[in-house]
Design a protein around this motif. Structure first.
Motif, mmCIF file in Angstrom:
data_model
loop_
_atom_site.group_PDB
_atom_site.id
_atom_site.type_symbol
_atom_site.label_atom_id
_atom_site.label_comp_id
_atom_site.label_asym_id
_atom_site.label_seq_id
_atom_site.Cartn_x
_atom_site.Cartn_y
_atom_site.Cartn_z
ATOM 1 N N VAL A 6 0.725 -1.361 -0.212
ATOM 2 C CA VAL A 6 -0.070 0.092 0.107
ATOM 3 C C VAL A 6 0.870 1.193 -0.199
ATOM 4 O O VAL A 6 0.705 2.041 -0.665
ATOM 5 C CB VAL A 6 -0.974 0.000 1.252
ATOM 6 N N SER A 7 1.657 1.255 0.996
ATOM 7 C CA SER A 7 2.877 2.426 1.018
ATOM 8 C C SER A 7 3.587 2.409 -0.518
ATOM 9 O O SER A 7 3.862 3.667 -0.884
ATOM 10 C CB SER A 7 3.820 2.194 2.083
ATOM 11 N N ALA A 8 4.065 1.407 -0.941
ATOM 12 C CA ALA A 8 4.825 1.297 -2.313
ATOM 13 C C ALA A 8 3.882 2.047 -3.199
ATOM 14 O O ALA A 8 4.334 2.667 -4.173
ATOM 15 C CB ALA A 8 5.160 -0.020 -2.542
ATOM 16 N N LEU A 9 2.644 1.712 -3.461
ATOM 17 C CA LEU A 9 1.472 2.177 -4.409
ATOM 18 C C LEU A 9 1.479 3.686 -4.307
ATOM 19 O O LEU A 9 1.497 4.580 -5.101
ATOM 20 C CB LEU A 9 0.537 1.542 -4.577
ATOM 21 N N SER A 10 1.265 4.038 -2.824
ATOM 22 C CA SER A 10 1.227 5.460 -2.547
ATOM 23 C C SER A 10 2.302 6.292 -3.096
ATOM 24 O O SER A 10 2.300 7.327 -3.393
ATOM 25 C CB SER A 10 1.144 5.485 -1.267
ATOM 26 N N LEU A 11 3.604 5.802 -2.686
ATOM 27 C CA LEU A 11 4.900 6.226 -3.128
ATOM 28 C C LEU A 11 4.912 6.677 -4.862
ATOM 29 O O LEU A 11 5.166 7.745 -5.160
ATOM 30 C CB LEU A 11 6.076 5.552 -2.706
ATOM 31 N N CYS A 12 4.366 5.724 -5.422
ATOM 32 C CA CYS A 12 4.353 5.808 -7.020
ATOM 33 C C CYS A 12 3.235 6.932 -7.198
ATOM 34 O O CYS A 12 3.816 7.570 -8.096
ATOM 35 C CB CYS A 12 3.922 4.276 -7.779
ATOM 36 N N GLY A 13 2.388 6.944 -6.606
ATOM 37 C CA GLY A 13 1.408 8.074 -6.890
ATOM 38 C C GLY A 13 1.943 9.556 -6.710
ATOM 39 O O GLY A 13 1.907 10.382 -7.404
ATOM 40 N N GLU A 14 2.779 9.590 -5.691
ATOM 41 C CA GLU A 14 3.668 10.851 -4.986
ATOM 42 C C GLU A 14 4.681 11.093 -5.876
ATOM 43 O O GLU A 14 4.814 12.341 -6.319
ATOM 44 C CB GLU A 14 3.952 10.741 -3.763
ATOM 45 N N VAL A 15 5.236 10.136 -6.723
ATOM 46 C CA VAL A 15 6.283 10.322 -7.583
ATOM 47 C C VAL A 15 5.553 11.065 -8.889
ATOM 48 O O VAL A 15 6.466 11.819 -9.478
ATOM 49 C CB VAL A 15 7.107 9.015 -7.857
ATOM 50 N N GLU A 16 4.649 10.168 -9.134
ATOM 51 C CA GLU A 16 3.946 10.838 -10.445
ATOM 52 C C GLU A 16 3.404 12.408 -10.425
ATOM 53 O O GLU A 16 3.493 12.940 -11.187
ATOM 54 C CB GLU A 16 2.546 10.221 -10.730
ATOM 55 N N GLU A 17 2.969 12.786 -9.109
ATOM 56 C CA GLU A 17 2.331 14.218 -8.595
ATOM 57 C C GLU A 17 3.627 15.056 -8.739
ATOM 58 O O GLU A 17 3.696 16.104 -9.204
ATOM 59 C CB GLU A 17 1.545 14.147 -7.390
ATOM 60 N N TRP A 46 6.915 14.808 -10.053
ATOM 61 C CA TRP A 46 7.721 15.119 -11.233
ATOM 62 C C TRP A 46 6.762 14.765 -12.423
ATOM 63 O O TRP A 46 7.592 15.002 -13.645
ATOM 64 C CB TRP A 46 8.986 14.016 -10.993
ATOM 65 N N ARG A 47 5.758 14.568 -12.352
ATOM 66 C CA ARG A 47 4.761 14.646 -13.681
ATOM 67 C C ARG A 47 5.278 13.709 -14.509
ATOM 68 O O ARG A 47 5.405 13.819 -15.899
ATOM 69 C CB ARG A 47 4.604 15.886 -14.200
ATOM 70 N N ILE A 48 5.862 12.478 -13.913
ATOM 71 C CA ILE A 48 6.354 11.344 -14.952
ATOM 72 C C ILE A 48 5.333 10.031 -14.747
ATOM 73 O O ILE A 48 5.132 9.969 -13.333
ATOM 74 C CB ILE A 48 7.731 11.174 -14.998
ATOM 75 N N PRO A 49 5.189 9.355 -15.563
ATOM 76 C CA PRO A 49 4.619 7.946 -15.088
ATOM 77 C C PRO A 49 5.427 7.215 -14.210
ATOM 78 O O PRO A 49 6.636 6.874 -14.395
ATOM 79 C CB PRO A 49 4.423 7.090 -16.437
ATOM 80 N N ALA A 50 4.775 6.753 -13.220
ATOM 81 C CA ALA A 50 5.397 5.711 -12.055
ATOM 82 C C ALA A 50 4.657 4.580 -12.073
ATOM 83 O O ALA A 50 3.525 4.530 -11.302
ATOM 84 C CB ALA A 50 5.508 6.381 -10.986
ATOM 85 N N ASP A 51 5.028 3.534 -12.792
ATOM 86 C CA ASP A 51 4.363 2.095 -12.775
ATOM 87 C C ASP A 51 4.396 1.681 -11.598
ATOM 88 O O ASP A 51 5.331 1.881 -10.535
ATOM 89 C CB ASP A 51 4.941 1.087 -13.723
ATOM 90 N N ALA A 52 3.102 1.214 -11.275
ATOM 91 C CA ALA A 52 2.853 0.414 -9.676
ATOM 92 C C ALA A 52 4.259 -0.462 -9.344
ATOM 93 O O ALA A 52 4.226 -0.958 -8.098
ATOM 94 C CB ALA A 52 1.460 -0.364 -9.684
ATOM 95 N N THR A 53 4.746 -0.905 -10.298
ATOM 96 C CA THR A 53 6.060 -2.051 -10.026
ATOM 97 C C THR A 53 7.298 -1.402 -9.850
ATOM 98 O O THR A 53 8.285 -1.919 -9.784
ATOM 99 C CB THR A 53 6.167 -2.819 -11.073
ATOM 100 N N LEU A 54 7.252 0.174 -9.562
ATOM 101 C CA LEU A 54 8.435 0.832 -9.602
ATOM 102 C C LEU A 54 9.410 0.233 -8.438
ATOM 103 O O LEU A 54 10.806 0.105 -8.615
ATOM 104 C CB LEU A 54 8.002 2.435 -9.337
#
Length: 95
Positions: free
Chosen positions: A49-60, A62-70
């Motif tokens: 859950v935290s990993a997925l949240s981190l991916c969302g924050e990365v996208e927000e 830096w405005r780059i796609p961050a796949d859920a598997t990052l």
């Protein structure tokens, strides 16, 4: 046409690493200095859950796609920072 792959500089990595450390520390509710960027996130307690949240924050952030598997593809903060630095500066890698 050949493609040159460059290694991100310490100056490029430092702010990204710092931001990631702060975010992970927040998820774990620990002081940022207690986070070692070279320790796998799974070992320090980041769950899916935290990993997925981190991916969302990365996208927000830096405005780059961050796949859920990052965090599985790049299991440490240092590795994620390297990936992000290379994604954020593709023109630097091409020169």
């Amino acid at each position: 046409m050949s493609t040159t792959i460059s290694t991100p500089t310490a100056a490029a990595l430092a702010p990204i690493t710092r931001w990631l450390v702060e975010r992970v520390a927040g998820y774990l509710d620990v002081p940022a200095p207690d986070i070692d960027p070279t320790t796998p996130l799974a070992e320090i307690g980041i769950d899916s859950v935290s990993a997925l949240s981190l991916c969302g924050e990365v996208e927000e952030r830096w405005r780059i796609p961050a796949d859920a598997t990052l965090v599985f593809d790049y299991p440490t903060i240092a590795e994620i920072a390297g990936y992000l630095a290379s994604e954020l500066a593709p023109e630097a890698a091409a020169s």
